[in-house]
Design a protein around this motif. Sequence first.
Motif, mmCIF file in Angstrom:
data_model
loop_
_atom_site.group_PDB
_atom_site.id
_atom_site.type_symbol
_atom_site.label_atom_id
_atom_site.label_comp_id
_atom_site.label_asym_id
_atom_site.label_seq_id
_atom_site.Cartn_x
_atom_site.Cartn_y
_atom_site.Cartn_z
ATOM 1 N N ILE A 1 0.835 -1.205 0.000
ATOM 2 C CA ILE A 1 0.000 0.000 0.000
ATOM 3 C C ILE A 1 0.867 1.253 0.000
ATOM 4 O O ILE A 1 0.591 2.213 -0.725
ATOM 5 C CB ILE A 1 -0.968 -0.016 1.203
ATOM 6 N N GLN A 2 1.943 1.254 0.783
ATOM 7 C CA GLN A 2 2.837 2.413 0.813
ATOM 8 C C GLN A 2 3.497 2.617 -0.540
ATOM 9 O O GLN A 2 3.621 3.756 -1.003
ATOM 10 C CB GLN A 2 3.890 2.240 1.909
ATOM 11 N N GLN A 3 3.901 1.543 -1.195
ATOM 12 C CA GLN A 3 4.514 1.661 -2.514
ATOM 13 C C GLN A 3 3.525 2.241 -3.519
ATOM 14 O O GLN A 3 3.869 3.123 -4.306
ATOM 15 C CB GLN A 3 5.006 0.296 -3.006
ATOM 16 N N LYS A 4 2.303 1.744 -3.484
ATOM 17 C CA LYS A 4 1.291 2.229 -4.417
ATOM 18 C C LYS A 4 0.888 3.667 -4.091
ATOM 19 O O LYS A 4 0.620 4.457 -4.988
ATOM 20 C CB LYS A 4 0.059 1.311 -4.415
ATOM 21 N N SER A 5 0.856 4.017 -2.805
ATOM 22 C CA SER A 5 0.545 5.392 -2.406
ATOM 23 C C SER A 5 1.625 6.340 -2.896
ATOM 24 O O SER A 5 1.348 7.437 -3.369
ATOM 25 C CB SER A 5 0.421 5.504 -0.886
ATOM 26 N N PHE A 6 2.873 5.923 -2.770
ATOM 27 C CA PHE A 6 3.991 6.744 -3.224
ATOM 28 C C PHE A 6 3.915 6.926 -4.734
ATOM 29 O O PHE A 6 4.074 8.037 -5.235
ATOM 30 C CB PHE A 6 5.318 6.091 -2.829
ATOM 31 N N ALA B 1 1.318 6.838 -6.562
ATOM 32 C CA ALA B 1 0.134 7.618 -6.932
ATOM 33 C C ALA B 1 0.221 9.061 -6.455
ATOM 34 O O ALA B 1 -0.722 9.814 -6.598
ATOM 35 C CB ALA B 1 -1.119 6.958 -6.352
ATOM 36 N N GLY B 2 1.323 9.430 -5.835
ATOM 37 C CA GLY B 2 1.480 10.804 -5.391
ATOM 38 C C GLY B 2 1.270 10.998 -3.910
ATOM 39 O O GLY B 2 1.245 12.117 -3.438
ATOM 40 N N GLY B 3 1.083 9.898 -3.166
ATOM 41 C CA GLY B 3 0.887 10.005 -1.723
ATOM 42 C C GLY B 3 2.195 10.158 -0.990
ATOM 43 O O GLY B 3 2.232 10.489 0.182
ATOM 44 N N TYR B 4 3.313 9.946 -1.686
ATOM 45 C CA TYR B 4 4.652 10.127 -1.150
ATOM 46 C C TYR B 4 4.904 9.328 0.120
ATOM 47 O O TYR B 4 5.559 9.786 1.036
ATOM 48 C CB TYR B 4 4.970 11.614 -0.941
ATOM 49 N N GLY B 5 4.336 8.125 0.144
ATOM 50 C CA GLY B 5 4.663 7.179 1.205
ATOM 51 C C GLY B 5 4.342 7.646 2.605
ATOM 52 O O GLY B 5 5.112 7.411 3.520
ATOM 53 N N GLN B 6 3.213 8.310 2.783
ATOM 54 C CA GLN B 6 2.846 8.729 4.128
ATOM 55 C C GLN B 6 2.701 7.489 5.001
ATOM 56 O O GLN B 6 2.200 6.470 4.552
ATOM 57 C CB GLN B 6 1.536 9.505 4.104
ATOM 58 N N PRO B 7 3.172 7.557 6.249
ATOM 59 C CA PRO B 7 3.140 6.377 7.095
ATOM 60 C C PRO B 7 1.712 5.900 7.346
ATOM 61 O O PRO B 7 0.811 6.702 7.536
ATOM 62 C CB PRO B 7 3.794 6.825 8.402
ATOM 63 N N MET B 8 1.563 4.597 7.314
ATOM 64 C CA MET B 8 0.272 3.985 7.579
ATOM 65 C C MET B 8 0.109 3.828 9.083
ATOM 66 O O MET B 8 1.071 3.700 9.809
ATOM 67 C CB MET B 8 0.200 2.589 6.930
ATOM 68 N N HIS B 9 -1.143 3.821 9.555
ATOM 69 C CA HIS B 9 -1.419 3.571 10.972
ATOM 70 C C HIS B 9 -1.071 2.122 11.256
ATOM 71 O O HIS B 9 -1.560 1.221 10.605
ATOM 72 C CB HIS B 9 -2.889 3.829 11.267
#
Length: 128
Positions: free
Chosen positions: A99-104, A106-114
């Motif tokens: 999810i972090q890889q896909k978020s990064f 997609a422009g989410g820049y790897g925000q930490p997950m809870h």
Amino acid sequence: MYPQNNMSFMPEEDLLYTILADMKRTVREYTTATTESNCPSVRQLFTDLTNDTLRLQGDLYRLMSQNNMYSTPSKALRIDLDKQIQEARKTQQECQQFIQQKSFAAGGYGQPMHQQSQSSHQHNPYYM
């Protein structure tokens, strides 16, 4: 409603077993609703309903077990439980990384997950 001679429409053990089985089904349905909820307040509602039903199910199971109405399953070996827990944690970590890889990407820049604390299960009376 029923005759006063302690006769009900079905034996108490059968009635309690039916209620227990229905609670198990209800937990599955609430869990599905939780995972499919898009609205945070609806998701929290189903999470709370799931937890409440799990508590009730656990209480009913203990009552039935204490009254020899429900046979307890054989005890699991601690090594087998530890192996299952380790595999589940590995899967959870792999999902979070994905999810972090896909978020990064997609422009989410790897925000930490809870991340849930591993010690959170230590205070849960239903966790073995």
